[in-house]
Design an enzyme around this catalytic site. Structure first.
Site, PDB file in Angstrom:
ATOM      1  N   ARG A   1      41.283  41.253  38.673  1.00 50.29           N
ATOM      2  CA  ARG A   1      39.855  40.962  38.778  1.00 50.29           C
ATOM      3  C   ARG A   1      39.506  40.437  40.164  1.00 50.29           C
ATOM      4  O   ARG A   1      38.458  40.758  40.722  1.00 50.29           O
ATOM      5  CB  ARG A   1      39.448  39.938  37.718  1.00 50.29           C
ATOM      6  CG  ARG A   1      39.640  40.411  36.296  1.00 50.29           C
ATOM      7  CD  ARG A   1      39.185  39.352  35.306  1.00 50.29           C
ATOM      8  NE  ARG A   1      39.664  39.675  33.950  1.00 50.29           N
ATOM      9  CZ  ARG A   1      39.236  39.087  32.861  1.00 50.29           C
ATOM     10  NH1 ARG A   1      38.313  38.144  32.947  1.00 50.29           N
ATOM     11  NH2 ARG A   1      39.707  39.420  31.676  1.00 50.29           N
TER      12      ARG A   1
ATOM     13  N   GLU B   1      40.964  35.620  19.290  1.00 54.33           N
ATOM     14  CA  GLU B   1      40.156  34.403  19.292  1.00 54.33           C
ATOM     15  C   GLU B   1      39.949  33.904  17.874  1.00 54.33           C
ATOM     16  O   GLU B   1      39.977  34.676  16.912  1.00 54.33           O
ATOM     17  CB  GLU B   1      38.813  34.620  19.990  1.00 54.33           C
ATOM     18  CG  GLU B   1      37.895  35.615  19.345  1.00 54.33           C
ATOM     19  CD  GLU B   1      36.578  35.758  20.095  1.00 54.33           C
ATOM     20  OE1 GLU B   1      36.409  35.138  21.160  1.00 54.33           O
ATOM     21  OE2 GLU B   1      35.707  36.488  19.597  1.00 54.33           O
TER      22      GLU B   1
END
Length: 386
Positions: A95, A160
């Site tokens: 990124r 998650e």
């Protein structure tokens, strides 16, 4: 700061723990040589076989050895069929070099020549995501064990989970001979305290991109996510004297200490990091968990909810991304009714104004408007469901 004789704390303490670059983290645990290098995980190509002329169908590639699933390394194409696959995960190293999940493999490598592309495992003509589910289950088990008795856990996705820490946080406070130890533990973990600064920063990013892929990828691949020390506002929050702490803040602080232990256990046992948000409900925990990533955690105290939410475009809140969000945001110009650009505008306008926008376009407009205004106010009664 000593423990009171009663632990009659109000409110809830809910956390959202999110594995950082989960698929990349799993691959790095399978192959430690991938740690610290730009990495992206790509989907399989159902049409190209192994990439050789005349080859078609899906070639089976089990999780191990993971080296057999590397599509591109050092600029060399090792698995032509996956070299231009759609990206499902991007490491933070990649990124930082401009790679996002919006790219396909070839564009990603052109942007970052040192990028390693690895294909997901495949079996029986399709992707085999079992290894990732196993890692997710192991992470959930570790977190559950660390959080202790009374913690309620809800799996939100493979990477998650929501955790209602109200009971274990209250127990920790009741058992503490000195609250200060819990506060210092939470602060030492680098726990950010969200507020106006985060609200302004998030608002500056603008509305979420449109389209299912874009919305799912928002925040998942932008280069602005960096590890940073807690700011002055957070430091002052933690440095308050005993009379300045209320029950709700103490509960969140105790939950933050427990979450820090859980995150450390995942890193210690599985090798990858996770980030977290801690707040009074699921809506706010999810929102605050995305504010500081990777490998960080953020508290959102009740006193800061309005400052964080008010500047946000309304479609940044859960459930406002489709037609409902469009109606509330764009309004009904043909009726002379303006929309609401931010959560704060919606909150201040109230349910009546929102309902006028929805009538004739939405089933049960009064109920939907009331729910929307509650959400814009940071109110969410949704329980953590095991």
């Amino acid at each position: 700061m000593t423990s009171p004789t009663s632990c009659g704390l109000g409110g809830r303490a809910v956390a959202l723990i999110d594995m950082d670059c989960f698929y990349c983290g799993c691959e790095r645990d399978l192959d430690p040589s991938l740690v610290g290098v730009p990495l992206a995980v790509v989907q399989y190509n159902p049409f190209q076989g192994d990439g050789k002329p005349g080859s078609s169908g899906v070639i089976s590639h089990p999780p191990r050895p993971s080296s057999a699933r590397v599509a591109v390394r050092d600029g060399k194409v090792l698995m032509p069929s996956a070299a231009n696959g759609s990206i499902i995960a991007v490491s933070y190293e990649a990124r930082a070099r401009g790679v996002t999940r919006f790219f396909r493999g070839r564009e990603a490598v052109n942007t970052c020549p040192e990028l390693i592309l690895i294909q997901v495992p495949t079996s029986h003509g399709k992707s085999d995501m079992g290894v990732y589910r196993d890692y997710g289950a192991r992470a959930l088990k570790l977190i559950q064990q660390t959080c202790g008795a009374g913690a309620l856990m809800e799996k939100a996705s493979v990477d998650e989970m929501y955790i209602d820490l109200t009971k274990p946080a209250r127990a920790a406070l009741a058992a503490a001979s000195d609250y200060g130890e819990l506060l210092r533990e939470a602060e030492a973990a680098g726990t950010h305290v969200a507020g106006a600064a985060e609200g302004e920063e998030e608002a500056a990013m603008g509305a979420q991109p449109t389209g299912v892929l874009a919305r799912n990828s928002f925040r998942a691949g932008h280069s602005g996510q960096v590890v940073r020390r807690i700011g002055l506002t957070s430091a002052r929050w933690w440095a308050r004297t005993a009379p300045e702490w209320n029950d709700e803040d103490m509960l969140l602080a105790a939950a933050a200490a427990i979450v820090a232990r859980a995150r450390a256990a995942v890193t210690r046992e599985l090798g990858f990091t996770c980030s977290a948000g801690i707040a009074a409900n699921k809506l706010l925990a999810k929102l605050s968990g995305g504010l500081h990533k990777p490998n960080q955690q953020t508290i959102l105290p009740a006193s800061a909810v309005t400052a964080l939410l008010d500047p946000l475009p309304i479609d940044r809140l859960r459930g406002f991304g489709g037609k409902l969000g469009s109606l509330l945001r764009e309004g009904r110009p043909e009726l002379g009714l303006n929309g609401f650009g931010t959560a704060g505008e919606l909150r201040r306008a109230g349910a009546g104004a929102a309902a006028r926008l929805l009538r004739g376009e939405w089933a049960h407009p009064d109920e939907a408007a009331a729910a929307a205004v509650r959400m814009a106010s940071g109110l969410d009664d949704d329980a953590v469901r095991e």
